[in-house]
Write an enzyme that holds these catalytic residues in place. Sequence first.
Site, PDB file in Angstrom:
ATOM      1  N   SER A 145       0.846  -1.196   0.000  1.00  0.00           N
ATOM      2  CA  SER A 145       0.000   0.000   0.000  1.00  0.00           C
ATOM      3  C   SER A 145       0.877   1.239   0.000  1.00  0.00           C
ATOM      4  CB  SER A 145      -0.887   0.014   1.250  1.00  0.00           C
ATOM      5  OG  SER A 145      -1.555   1.262   1.384  1.00  0.00           O
ATOM      6  N   TYR A 158      -1.916  -0.805  10.593  1.00  0.00           N
ATOM      7  CA  TYR A 158      -1.988  -1.155   9.172  1.00  0.00           C
ATOM      8  C   TYR A 158      -0.757  -0.643   8.436  1.00  0.00           C
ATOM      9  CZ  TYR A 158      -3.629  -1.377   4.344  1.00  0.00           C
ATOM     10  OH  TYR A 158      -3.728  -1.648   3.008  1.00  0.00           O
TER      11      TYR A 158
END
Length: 250
Positions: A145, A158
């Site tokens: 990501s 995350y």
Amino acid sequence: MTSSHKLSGKVAIVTGASKGIGAAIAKAIATEGAKVVVNYSSSKDAADRVVSEIAAAGGKALAVQGDVSKLADIRKLVAESVSAFGPIDILVNNAGIYRGAALGEIDEDSFHLHFNLNVLGLILTTQEALKHFNPGGGSIINVSSVLSTLSLPGLAVYNATKSAVDGLTRTFSKELAARKIRVNSINPGMVETEGLHATGTIGASDSIAAITPLGRIGQPGDIAPPVVFLASTDSGWITGECLYATGGLR
């Protein structure tokens, strides 16, 4: 989608492929001629739809259930994949979880949930798949990501998992180079998926689009072509890289 069948004869496993980015990747890889294992954890109907769409387009696919944070499920996933299609050429580690929590709200359960799936699950799936990889080599693509480096507040755990994915990508690429297995990551920006809608984050899409140079948030179809590139011989001299597909948002 037009096809040059650049993955013809290949076998691919895509984890977390029943929806969103994973589903788009599975369909794109199948369009290029690969036989695709569509892994899912709980969304059987959605995974079956992906398989049906691939079959309707003339491709070959199989849905296999498995929670890739659990070693027994991983072993079953790989065993069923190899039994159906033979040695593995492509592994896309896409399965993951995305939940936000500010520093004061992070708890042990949330921490372990994220790391067990996003990091440990990736490691264990890669280990098991490597036992059955094509001796001629292949490609592993880890779905990371932009948040591995664009560390937005409220997403610390995350963010940390995706930073770990980038690190694993670089290290595994060196460990597996002798086997002619390339390892890269794809690092998407904000992409509109079912999961993003479920978190409520999509409500911020206008503000994200406003700060994205290309002026919009991404779609799953924006991520699939770069993954096909990384899976194919078009990227034969590329390994250990993190490819950002973010509309310019860094």
